[in-house]
Design a protein around this motif. Structure first.
Motif, PDB file in Angstrom:
ATOM      1  N   GLU A  55       0.114  -6.532 -10.240  1.00  0.00           N
ATOM      2  CA  GLU A  55      -0.905  -6.264  -9.218  1.00  0.00           C
ATOM      3  C   GLU A  55      -0.582  -6.980  -7.915  1.00  0.00           C
ATOM      4  OE1 GLU A  55      -5.360  -7.568  -8.157  1.00  0.00           O
ATOM      5  OE2 GLU A  55      -5.162  -6.682 -10.159  1.00  0.00           O
ATOM      6  N   ILE A  56      -0.198  -8.235  -8.003  1.00  0.00           N
ATOM      7  CA  ILE A  56       0.126  -8.993  -6.793  1.00  0.00           C
ATOM      8  C   ILE A  56       1.313  -8.348  -6.075  1.00  0.00           C
ATOM      9  CG2 ILE A  56       0.880 -11.226  -5.882  1.00  0.00           C
ATOM     10  CD1 ILE A  56      -0.519 -12.515  -8.374  1.00  0.00           C
ATOM     11  N   LEU A  57       2.318  -7.948  -6.848  1.00  0.00           N
ATOM     12  CA  LEU A  57       3.489  -7.293  -6.254  1.00  0.00           C
ATOM     13  C   LEU A  57       3.129  -5.952  -5.606  1.00  0.00           C
ATOM     14  CD1 LEU A  57       6.216  -7.995  -8.952  1.00  0.00           C
ATOM     15  CD2 LEU A  57       6.225  -8.810  -6.576  1.00  0.00           C
ATOM     16  N   ALA A  58       2.223  -5.231  -6.222  1.00  0.00           N
ATOM     17  CA  ALA A  58       1.829  -3.921  -5.699  1.00  0.00           C
ATOM     18  C   ALA A  58       0.954  -4.054  -4.459  1.00  0.00           C
ATOM     19  CB  ALA A  58       1.099  -3.126  -6.779  1.00  0.00           C
ATOM     20  N   MET A  59       0.410  -5.227  -4.246  1.00  0.00           N
ATOM     21  CA  MET A  59      -0.498  -5.417  -3.123  1.00  0.00           C
ATOM     22  C   MET A  59       0.224  -5.986  -1.901  1.00  0.00           C
ATOM     23  SD  MET A  59      -4.190  -7.180  -3.094  1.00  0.00           S
ATOM     24  CE  MET A  59      -4.726  -5.933  -4.244  1.00  0.00           C
ATOM     25  N   GLY A  60       0.756  -7.172  -1.966  1.00  0.00           N
ATOM     26  CA  GLY A  60       1.242  -7.895  -0.797  1.00  0.00           C
ATOM     27  C   GLY A  60       2.193  -7.147   0.109  1.00  0.00           C
ATOM     28  N   ALA A  61       3.427  -7.000  -0.293  1.00  0.00           N
ATOM     29  CA  ALA A  61       4.439  -6.378   0.565  1.00  0.00           C
ATOM     30  C   ALA A  61       4.139  -4.906   0.854  1.00  0.00           C
ATOM     31  CB  ALA A  61       5.828  -6.547  -0.037  1.00  0.00           C
ATOM     32  N   PRO A  62       3.783  -4.101  -0.157  1.00  0.00           N
ATOM     33  CA  PRO A  62       3.480  -2.689   0.148  1.00  0.00           C
ATOM     34  C   PRO A  62       2.285  -2.526   1.091  1.00  0.00           C
ATOM     35  CG  PRO A  62       3.913  -2.940  -2.191  1.00  0.00           C
ATOM     36  CD  PRO A  62       3.805  -4.332  -1.610  1.00  0.00           C
ATOM     37  N   ALA A  63       1.265  -3.357   0.921  1.00  0.00           N
ATOM     38  CA  ALA A  63       0.084  -3.248   1.783  1.00  0.00           C
ATOM     39  C   ALA A  63       0.409  -3.671   3.210  1.00  0.00           C
ATOM     40  CB  ALA A  63      -1.053  -4.091   1.216  1.00  0.00           C
ATOM     41  N   LEU A  64       1.184  -4.734   3.352  1.00  0.00           N
ATOM     42  CA  LEU A  64       1.560  -5.164   4.696  1.00  0.00           C
ATOM     43  C   LEU A  64       2.405  -4.091   5.379  1.00  0.00           C
ATOM     44  CD1 LEU A  64       1.237  -7.409   6.755  1.00  0.00           C
ATOM     45  CD2 LEU A  64       3.321  -8.447   5.827  1.00  0.00           C
ATOM     46  N   LYS A  65       3.283  -3.454   4.626  1.00  0.00           N
ATOM     47  CA  LYS A  65       4.085  -2.348   5.168  1.00  0.00           C
ATOM     48  C   LYS A  65       3.168  -1.210   5.617  1.00  0.00           C
ATOM     49  CE  LYS A  65       7.935   0.047   5.828  1.00  0.00           C
ATOM     50  NZ  LYS A  65       8.470   0.011   7.182  1.00  0.00           N
ATOM     51  N   SER A  66       2.155  -0.898   4.838  1.00  0.00           N
ATOM     52  CA  SER A  66       1.190   0.144   5.207  1.00  0.00           C
ATOM     53  C   SER A  66       0.465  -0.223   6.494  1.00  0.00           C
ATOM     54  CB  SER A  66       0.154   0.353   4.098  1.00  0.00           C
ATOM     55  OG  SER A  66       0.741   0.977   2.990  1.00  0.00           O
ATOM     56  N   ILE A  67       0.110  -1.483   6.633  1.00  0.00           N
ATOM     57  CA  ILE A  67      -0.569  -1.938   7.848  1.00  0.00           C
ATOM     58  C   ILE A  67       0.348  -1.765   9.057  1.00  0.00           C
ATOM     59  CG2 ILE A  67      -1.407  -3.999   9.052  1.00  0.00           C
ATOM     60  CD1 ILE A  67      -2.570  -4.899   6.289  1.00  0.00           C
ATOM     61  N   VAL A  68       1.585  -2.207   8.929  1.00  0.00           N
ATOM     62  CA  VAL A  68       2.543  -2.119  10.033  1.00  0.00           C
ATOM     63  C   VAL A  68       2.796  -0.660  10.412  1.00  0.00           C
ATOM     64  CG1 VAL A  68       4.989  -2.487  10.616  1.00  0.00           C
ATOM     65  CG2 VAL A  68       3.636  -4.347   9.620  1.00  0.00           C
ATOM     66  N   ASP A  69       2.944   0.197   9.405  1.00  0.00           N
ATOM     67  CA  ASP A  69       3.224   1.616   9.649  1.00  0.00           C
ATOM     68  C   ASP A  69       1.969   2.433   9.938  1.00  0.00           C
ATOM     69  OD1 ASP A  69       5.871   1.049   9.173  1.00  0.00           O
ATOM     70  OD2 ASP A  69       5.890   1.883   7.141  1.00  0.00           O
ATOM     71  N   ARG A  70       0.797   1.820   9.742  1.00  0.00           N
ATOM     72  CA  ARG A  70      -0.487   2.512   9.890  1.00  0.00           C
ATOM     73  C   ARG A  70      -0.539   3.753   8.980  1.00  0.00           C
ATOM     74  NH1 ARG A  70      -1.227  -1.836  11.972  1.00  0.00           N
ATOM     75  NH2 ARG A  70      -2.330  -2.205  13.900  1.00  0.00           N
ATOM     76  N   SER A  71      -0.115   3.538   7.748  1.00  0.00           N
ATOM     77  CA  SER A  71      -0.151   4.614   6.762  1.00  0.00           C
ATOM     78  C   SER A  71      -1.059   4.188   5.615  1.00  0.00           C
ATOM     79  CB  SER A  71       1.255   4.923   6.234  1.00  0.00           C
ATOM     80  OG  SER A  71       1.792   3.812   5.560  1.00  0.00           O
ATOM     81  N   GLU A  72      -2.071   4.962   5.354  1.00  0.00           N
ATOM     82  CA  GLU A  72      -3.038   4.636   4.316  1.00  0.00           C
ATOM     83  C   GLU A  72      -2.528   5.128   2.963  1.00  0.00           C
ATOM     84  OE1 GLU A  72      -7.011   5.825   5.334  1.00  0.00           O
ATOM     85  OE2 GLU A  72      -6.786   5.051   7.373  1.00  0.00           O
ATOM     86  N   GLU A  73      -1.741   4.302   2.332  1.00  0.00           N
ATOM     87  CA  GLU A  73      -1.187   4.622   1.016  1.00  0.00           C
ATOM     88  C   GLU A  73      -2.158   4.195  -0.070  1.00  0.00           C
ATOM     89  OE1 GLU A  73       1.729   6.198   0.687  1.00  0.00           O
ATOM     90  OE2 GLU A  73       2.001   6.188   2.860  1.00  0.00           O
ATOM     91  N   PRO A  74      -2.318   4.992  -1.119  1.00  0.00           N
ATOM     92  CA  PRO A  74      -3.199   4.567  -2.213  1.00  0.00           C
ATOM     93  C   PRO A  74      -2.583   3.396  -2.977  1.00  0.00           C
ATOM     94  CG  PRO A  74      -2.086   6.621  -2.779  1.00  0.00           C
ATOM     95  CD  PRO A  74      -1.725   6.306  -1.354  1.00  0.00           C
ATOM     96  N   PHE A  75      -3.447   2.587  -3.581  1.00  0.00           N
ATOM     97  CA  PHE A  75      -2.983   1.460  -4.378  1.00  0.00           C
ATOM     98  C   PHE A  75      -2.382   1.976  -5.672  1.00  0.00           C
ATOM     99  CE2 PHE A  75      -3.690  -1.849  -7.605  1.00  0.00           C
ATOM    100  CZ  PHE A  75      -2.939  -2.856  -7.028  1.00  0.00           C
ATOM    101  N   SER A  76      -1.243   1.419  -6.057  1.00  0.00           N
ATOM    102  CA  SER A  76      -0.591   1.794  -7.310  1.00  0.00           C
ATOM    103  C   SER A  76      -0.029   0.539  -7.963  1.00  0.00           C
ATOM    104  CB  SER A  76       0.531   2.802  -7.059  1.00  0.00           C
ATOM    105  OG  SER A  76       1.224   3.056  -8.269  1.00  0.00           O
ATOM    106  N   GLU A  77      -0.764   0.047  -8.936  1.00  0.00           N
ATOM    107  CA  GLU A  77      -0.341  -1.174  -9.633  1.00  0.00           C
ATOM    108  C   GLU A  77       0.950  -0.951 -10.416  1.00  0.00           C
ATOM    109  OE1 GLU A  77      -2.182  -4.176 -12.948  1.00  0.00           O
ATOM    110  OE2 GLU A  77      -3.520  -3.358 -11.442  1.00  0.00           O
TER     111      GLU A  77
END
Length: 160
Positions: A55-77
């Protein structure tokens, strides 16, 4: 007062250092687990250390990448197919590097902009980042309990 001209208590560089300090400690906790217990040990119906780490791996880096790219990706643990603790640690290190690289893409203004993280958390970026950190601390606390139950002394919580 304008929030962008108000003196800061912490800045972007310090916040990243704070987060990476927590990530460094969490990595030590993951590494402290014997291989089998990382994947199998639970208490009271809580998830295994491997599941918490996923869960932590699926959140941190992928979520920050989504923020930078402004892409609303669904969460995928289950976005990573990892089978050994060594693979989790390698992915952890890769995620740390990705966080550092994506952090460089954030401006001071970005922290105040609202972003709908995973289509679930529509808050300013700074609050989303605080959520990543809080979530990691929460799950690391669970892993501390697991290590203690296994008779393993966890790393000191201040050794970040």
């Amino acid at each position: 007062m304008d929030t962008l001209t108000t003196p800061q208590v912490i800045n972007s560089e310090y916040l990243l250092k704070h987060w990476q300090g927590h990530r460094n400690l969490t990595r030590k906790v993951i590494d402290a687990f014997p291989e089998n217990h990382f994947f199998e040990f639970t208490i009271g119906g809580m998830r295994t250390a491997a599941q918490l780490t996923a869960e932590i791996l699926a959140m941190g880096a992928p979520a920050l990448k989504s923020i930078v790219d402004r892409s609303e990706e669904p969460f995928s643990e289950n976005r990573f197919n990892l089978e050994t603790k060594a693979e989790y640690l390698t992915k952890w290190d890769e995620s740390t590097a990705a966080i550092n690289a994506n952090w460089e893409e954030l401006s001071a203004q970005d922290f105040h902009e609202t972003f709908n993280l995973f289509g679930l958390y529509n808050f300013p970026v700074i609050q989303n980042i605080q959520y990543f950190i809080d979530n990691e601390i929460h799950h690391r606390g669970q892993m501390f309990v697991y290590l203690r139950a296994l008779g393993i002394t966890p790393p000191f919580f201040w050794e970040r």
